[in-house]
Design an enzyme around this catalytic site. Structure first.
Site, PDB file in Angstrom:
ATOM      1  N   PHE A  23       0.861  -1.187   0.000  1.00 14.02           N
ATOM      2  CA  PHE A  23       0.000   0.000   0.000  1.00 14.02           C
ATOM      3  C   PHE A  23       0.896   1.236   0.000  1.00 14.02           C
ATOM      4  O   PHE A  23       1.864   1.311   0.761  1.00 14.02           O
ATOM      5  CB  PHE A  23      -0.885  -0.003   1.248  1.00 14.02           C
ATOM      6  CG  PHE A  23      -2.170   0.764   1.087  1.00 14.02           C
ATOM      7  CD1 PHE A  23      -3.374   0.108   0.885  1.00 14.02           C
ATOM      8  CD2 PHE A  23      -2.164   2.157   1.132  1.00 14.02           C
ATOM      9  CE1 PHE A  23      -4.565   0.816   0.737  1.00 14.02           C
ATOM     10  CE2 PHE A  23      -3.343   2.869   0.987  1.00 14.02           C
ATOM     11  CZ  PHE A  23      -4.540   2.205   0.794  1.00 14.02           C
ATOM     12  N   ALA A  85       3.708   2.942   4.862  1.00 16.46           N
ATOM     13  CA  ALA A  85       3.346   4.364   4.785  1.00 16.46           C
ATOM     14  C   ALA A  85       1.842   4.479   4.972  1.00 16.46           C
ATOM     15  O   ALA A  85       1.072   3.963   4.146  1.00 16.46           O
ATOM     16  CB  ALA A  85       3.763   4.942   3.429  1.00 16.46           C
ATOM     17  N   VAL A  86       1.442   5.090   6.056  1.00 14.36           N
ATOM     18  CA  VAL A  86       0.024   5.319   6.304  1.00 14.36           C
ATOM     19  C   VAL A  86      -0.220   6.820   6.193  1.00 14.36           C
ATOM     20  O   VAL A  86       0.407   7.617   6.905  1.00 14.36           O
ATOM     21  CB  VAL A  86      -0.419   4.795   7.688  1.00 14.36           C
ATOM     22  CG1 VAL A  86      -1.944   4.778   7.764  1.00 14.36           C
ATOM     23  CG2 VAL A  86       0.141   3.408   7.953  1.00 14.36           C
ATOM     24  N   THR A  91      -7.361   7.743   4.002  1.00 12.84           N
ATOM     25  CA  THR A  91      -8.217   6.794   4.705  1.00 12.84           C
ATOM     26  C   THR A  91      -8.892   7.377   5.938  1.00 12.84           C
ATOM     27  O   THR A  91      -8.250   8.052   6.744  1.00 12.84           O
ATOM     28  CB  THR A  91      -7.387   5.558   5.150  1.00 12.84           C
ATOM     29  OG1 THR A  91      -8.208   4.742   5.972  1.00 12.84           O
ATOM     30  CG2 THR A  91      -6.142   5.952   5.920  1.00 12.84           C
ATOM     31  N   HIS A  93      -9.796   5.431   8.218  1.00  9.47           N
ATOM     32  CA  HIS A  93      -9.355   4.585   9.336  1.00  9.47           C
ATOM     33  C   HIS A  93      -7.848   4.691   9.562  1.00  9.47           C
ATOM     34  O   HIS A  93      -7.212   3.768  10.074  1.00  9.47           O
ATOM     35  CB  HIS A  93      -9.830   3.144   9.174  1.00  9.47           C
ATOM     36  CG  HIS A  93      -9.371   2.438   7.951  1.00  9.47           C
ATOM     37  ND1 HIS A  93      -9.963   2.592   6.720  1.00  9.47           N
ATOM     38  CD2 HIS A  93      -8.381   1.544   7.764  1.00  9.47           C
ATOM     39  CE1 HIS A  93      -9.347   1.824   5.840  1.00  9.47           C
ATOM     40  NE2 HIS A  93      -8.375   1.196   6.439  1.00  9.47           N
TER      41      HIS A  93
HETATM   42  N1  INI Z   1      -2.409   0.578   4.491  1.00 11.59           N
HETATM   43  C1  INI Z   1      -1.271   1.307   4.490  1.00 11.59           C
HETATM   44  O1  INI Z   1      -0.183   0.747   4.616  1.00 11.59           O
HETATM   45  N2  INI Z   1      -1.321   2.653   4.368  1.00 11.59           N
HETATM   46  C2  INI Z   1      -2.506   3.321   4.225  1.00 11.59           C
HETATM   47  O2  INI Z   1      -2.483   4.583   4.108  1.00 11.59           O
HETATM   48  C3  INI Z   1      -3.707   2.572   4.196  1.00 11.59           C
HETATM   49  N3  INI Z   1      -4.975   3.213   3.982  1.00 11.59           N
HETATM   50  O3  INI Z   1      -4.974   4.374   3.571  1.00 11.59           O
HETATM   51  O4  INI Z   1      -6.017   2.624   4.186  1.00 11.59           O
HETATM   52  C4  INI Z   1      -3.616   1.171   4.343  1.00 11.59           C
HETATM   53  N4  INI Z   1      -4.751   0.423   4.338  1.00 11.59           N
HETATM   54  C5  INI Z   1      -4.723  -0.989   4.106  1.00 11.59           C
HETATM   55  C6  INI Z   1      -4.544  -1.780   5.396  1.00 11.59           C
HETATM   56  O5  INI Z   1      -3.222  -1.656   5.872  1.00 11.59           O
HETATM   57  C7  INI Z   1      -4.827  -3.266   5.165  1.00 11.59           C
HETATM   58  O6  INI Z   1      -3.941  -3.768   4.186  1.00 11.59           O
HETATM   59  C8  INI Z   1      -6.262  -3.542   4.724  1.00 11.59           C
HETATM   60  O7  INI Z   1      -7.193  -2.949   5.595  1.00 11.59           O
HETATM   61  C9  INI Z   1      -6.525  -5.082   4.673  1.00 11.59           C
HETATM   62  O8  INI Z   1      -6.407  -5.644   5.976  1.00 11.59           O
END
Ligand code: INI
Length: 159
Positions: A23, A85-86, A91, A93
């Protein structure tokens, strides 16, 4: 008095695992490049055939702790690096993912006794993340250094 310090050389034969989230791979790919560059320059074999380094890809940062746990518990690695990287803008969440990955990584480290480097960027914007993944500096490099330091430090400590 004993004084314990890690070193920054890969010559000690550290085995390292890196867990990378796909992601936001525009960011995490750059973190990985910076991290590999650092490890290579400090003596770690980063070739595709390396017996010193393995890389595991996960869908997102939320999945990082589970895979880090498996790798850390395997007994094969002296240190695990996590890269993710979040980005808040992406998102609703954000807070959930950040809380899970940060607490999860800390828990893995404590439960296994294997240092797990927290290389997950948490930013408000993609621009901020990119600035930390190569545009201004590349924190992947720092995570590589921290892995070398912690992996070697743990080997020095009693018990
Ligand atoms: N995962 C990330 O690594 N970064 C993000 O910014 C992000 N957003 O934006 O939602 C993100 N979501 C996916 C999450 O980590 C899981 O892979 C998904 O929910 C499946 O379990």
């Amino acid at each position: 008095m004993a004084s314990f310090e890690g070193t920054f050389t890969g010559a000690s034969g550290l085995r390292i695992a890196i867990v990378v989230a796909r992601f936001n791979d525009l960011v995490t790919g750059k973190l990985l490049s910076g991290c590999l560059d650092c490890l290579s320059r400090h003596g770690i074999d980063t070739a595709a055939t390396s017996a010193q380094l393995d890389i595991a890809w996960v869908p997102g940062s939320f999945e990082i702790p589970l895979v880090a746990q498996r790798l850390a518990a395997s007994g094969r690695y002296q240190v695990v690096i996590t890269l993710g990287a979040v980005i808040r803008g992406d998102t609703p969440h954000f807070d959930v993912v950040v809380a899970e990955v940060s607490k999860g990584v800390a828990a893995v480290s404590r439960s296994t006794g294997v240092p797990v480097i927290f290389g997950v960027l948490t930013t408000d914007t993609l621009q901020q993340a990119l600035e930390r993944a190569g545009i201004k500096s590349n924190l992947g490099w720092n995570y590589g250094l921290q892995a070398l330091e912690m992996g070697s430090l743990m080997a020095e400590l009693p018990g």
